[in-house]
Motif scaffolding. Structure first.
Motif, PDB file in Angstrom:
ATOM      1  N   UNK A 103      61.558  11.714  39.379  1.00  0.00           N
ATOM      2  CA  UNK A 103      61.488  13.125  39.002  1.00  0.00           C
ATOM      3  C   UNK A 103      61.530  13.295  37.491  1.00  0.00           C
ATOM      4  N   UNK A 104      61.225  14.488  37.036  1.00  0.00           N
ATOM      5  CA  UNK A 104      61.578  14.865  35.673  1.00  0.00           C
ATOM      6  C   UNK A 104      63.073  15.152  35.668  1.00  0.00           C
ATOM      7  N   UNK A 105      63.732  15.216  34.509  1.00  0.00           N
ATOM      8  CA  UNK A 105      65.177  15.508  34.494  1.00  0.00           C
ATOM      9  C   UNK A 105      65.474  16.913  35.027  1.00  0.00           C
ATOM     10  N   UNK A 106      66.243  16.991  36.100  1.00  0.00           N
ATOM     11  CA  UNK A 106      66.647  18.302  36.612  1.00  0.00           C
ATOM     12  C   UNK A 106      67.455  18.998  35.525  1.00  0.00           C
ATOM     13  N   UNK A 107      67.127  20.238  35.285  1.00  0.00           N
ATOM     14  CA  UNK A 107      67.723  20.962  34.172  1.00  0.00           C
ATOM     15  C   UNK A 107      66.787  20.997  32.984  1.00  0.00           C
ATOM     16  N   UNK A 108      65.638  20.279  33.083  1.00  0.00           N
ATOM     17  CA  UNK A 108      64.667  20.224  31.994  1.00  0.00           C
ATOM     18  C   UNK A 108      63.691  21.389  32.137  1.00  0.00           C
ATOM     19  N   UNK A 109      64.207  22.625  32.079  1.00  0.00           N
ATOM     20  CA  UNK A 109      63.374  23.810  32.284  1.00  0.00           C
ATOM     21  C   UNK A 109      62.379  24.005  31.156  1.00  0.00           C
ATOM     22  N   UNK A 110      62.641  23.386  29.987  1.00  0.00           N
ATOM     23  CA  UNK A 110      61.718  23.526  28.872  1.00  0.00           C
ATOM     24  C   UNK A 110      60.393  22.838  29.153  1.00  0.00           C
ATOM     25  N   UNK A 111      60.297  22.089  30.250  1.00  0.00           N
ATOM     26  CA  UNK A 111      59.033  21.471  30.625  1.00  0.00           C
ATOM     27  C   UNK A 111      58.037  22.477  31.164  1.00  0.00           C
ATOM     28  N   UNK A 112      58.470  23.692  31.468  1.00  0.00           N
ATOM     29  CA  UNK A 112      57.567  24.735  31.934  1.00  0.00           C
ATOM     30  C   UNK A 112      56.811  25.324  30.742  1.00  0.00           C
ATOM     31  N   UNK A 113      55.528  25.641  30.949  1.00  0.00           N
ATOM     32  CA  UNK A 113      54.727  26.207  29.862  1.00  0.00           C
ATOM     33  C   UNK A 113      55.034  27.696  29.749  1.00  0.00           C
ATOM     34  N   UNK A 114      55.500  28.142  28.582  1.00  0.00           N
ATOM     35  CA  UNK A 114      55.954  29.542  28.456  1.00  0.00           C
ATOM     36  C   UNK A 114      54.852  30.582  28.595  1.00  0.00           C
ATOM     37  N   UNK A 115      53.602  30.219  28.283  1.00  0.00           N
ATOM     38  CA  UNK A 115      52.517  31.194  28.336  1.00  0.00           C
ATOM     39  C   UNK A 115      51.877  31.287  29.715  1.00  0.00           C
ATOM     40  N   UNK A 142      63.634   8.876  43.260  1.00  0.00           N
ATOM     41  CA  UNK A 142      64.733   8.808  42.294  1.00  0.00           C
ATOM     42  C   UNK A 142      64.783  10.118  41.523  1.00  0.00           C
ATOM     43  N   UNK A 143      65.941  10.766  41.559  1.00  0.00           N
ATOM     44  CA  UNK A 143      66.131  12.022  40.828  1.00  0.00           C
ATOM     45  C   UNK A 143      66.917  11.765  39.551  1.00  0.00           C
ATOM     46  N   UNK A 144      66.437  12.341  38.461  1.00  0.00           N
ATOM     47  CA  UNK A 144      67.118  12.283  37.172  1.00  0.00           C
ATOM     48  C   UNK A 144      67.858  13.599  36.970  1.00  0.00           C
ATOM     49  N   UNK A 145      69.136  13.514  36.655  1.00  0.00           N
ATOM     50  CA  UNK A 145      69.987  14.704  36.575  1.00  0.00           C
ATOM     51  C   UNK A 145      70.627  14.771  35.206  1.00  0.00           C
ATOM     52  N   UNK A 146      70.371  15.859  34.492  1.00  0.00           N
ATOM     53  CA  UNK A 146      70.885  16.004  33.133  1.00  0.00           C
ATOM     54  C   UNK A 146      71.760  17.250  33.044  1.00  0.00           C
ATOM     55  N   UNK A 147      73.038  17.059  33.320  1.00  0.00           N
ATOM     56  CA  UNK A 147      74.027  18.127  33.154  1.00  0.00           C
ATOM     57  C   UNK A 147      73.590  19.444  33.788  1.00  0.00           C
ATOM     58  N   UNK A 148      73.331  19.413  35.083  1.00  0.00           N
ATOM     59  CA  UNK A 148      72.972  20.652  35.768  1.00  0.00           C
ATOM     60  C   UNK A 148      74.144  21.626  35.713  1.00  0.00           C
ATOM     61  N   UNK A 149      73.851  22.853  35.304  1.00  0.00           N
ATOM     62  CA  UNK A 149      74.877  23.896  35.300  1.00  0.00           C
ATOM     63  C   UNK A 149      74.619  24.850  36.461  1.00  0.00           C
ATOM     64  N   UNK A 150      75.662  25.565  36.859  1.00  0.00           N
ATOM     65  CA  UNK A 150      75.542  26.493  37.979  1.00  0.00           C
ATOM     66  C   UNK A 150      74.555  27.609  37.649  1.00  0.00           C
ATOM     67  N   UNK A 151      73.706  27.931  38.600  1.00  0.00           N
ATOM     68  CA  UNK A 151      72.692  28.963  38.423  1.00  0.00           C
ATOM     69  C   UNK A 151      72.894  30.054  39.469  1.00  0.00           C
TER      70      UNK A 151
END
Length: 217
Positions: free
Chosen positions: A69-81, A143-152
């Motif tokens: 996976x990409x790192x869970x919590x890596x929301x900046x991977x989304x294209x803003x436009x 395989x999941x990559x997890x980078x400091x997931x915070x509660x949503x």
């Protein structure tokens, strides 16, 4: 299996070179979940991005024989436009998934309603996290990559996130970056401590936590 072969990663500015990984060779064995520990600034998140393929090493090779996976919590991977729907379509196609199935899952899971048709740059941080987490659960990885997931979200939504993730990790390995040692002990059976550009590898996660705690005093 994920294997680092003499991986060298650094960042260079005008006055300084920051070495993240100094010719590291390591194997992440299938069937094991690893905690990746280290003090702030050691390079843990960079290491996850290297494993995911989001960044490339300056030297050396990283081999993967499993779907990571990409790192869970890596929301900046989304294209803003792009809209939420467009982002989901793009990722689904990139991973060879059924686009309609993925969109349906993310729509139901994220609960952001009409914002699926709006550019991601208009989202609140919570909405972005909901979309990113829903997308990461819509695609099955080995395989999941997890980078400091915070509660949503509220308690109900957090419970749904936990239930979805617990279901995924029954059949997948994890590589976890977290400063919460309770989370580390719950999710991981092995540990790696990143110190001065090197990986210290431990077959027992408790030993890795002990070393990390000494470094973090």
């Amino acid at each position: 299996m994920i294997q680092f072969d003499r991986v060298f990663k650094f960042y260079r500015t005008e006055r300084h070179t920051k070495i993240i990984l100094d010719h590291v060779s390591v194997r992440f064995e299938s069937g094991c979940s690893y905690a990746l520990l280290g003090v702030n600034g050691a390079g843990k998140s960079t290491s996850l991005r290297l494993i995911a393929g989001i960044e490339l090493p300056n030297e050396g090779k990283i081999r993967r024989d499993r779907r990571v996976s990409w790192p869970l919590g890596f929301a900046t991977g989304l294209h803003p436009l792009m809209t939420g729907r467009e982002n989901v379509k793009f990722v689904a196609r990139a991973y060879g998934e059924d686009v309609r199935k993925v969109i349906r899952f993310v729509e139901e899971f994220s609960e952001i309603g009409d914002y699926m048709e709006a550019p991601v740059k208009t989202y609140s941080s919570g909405m972005t996290a909901r979309l990113a987490f829903g997308l990461s659960m819509a695609i099955e990885f080995e395989c999941y990559l997890i980078d400091e997931i915070t509660a949503v979200g509220d308690g109900r939504f957090q419970a749904r996130c936990k239930a979805a993730f617990d279901k995924r990790r029954q059949t997948a390995d994890l590589i976890v970056v977290s400063h919460n040692m309770a989370t580390v002990k719950d999710y991981c059976d092995r540990g790696i401590v990143l110190v001065d550009g090197q990986f210290l590898i431990f077959d027992n996660v408790d030993k890795a936590i002990e070393v990390y705690n000494r470094l973090n005093r």
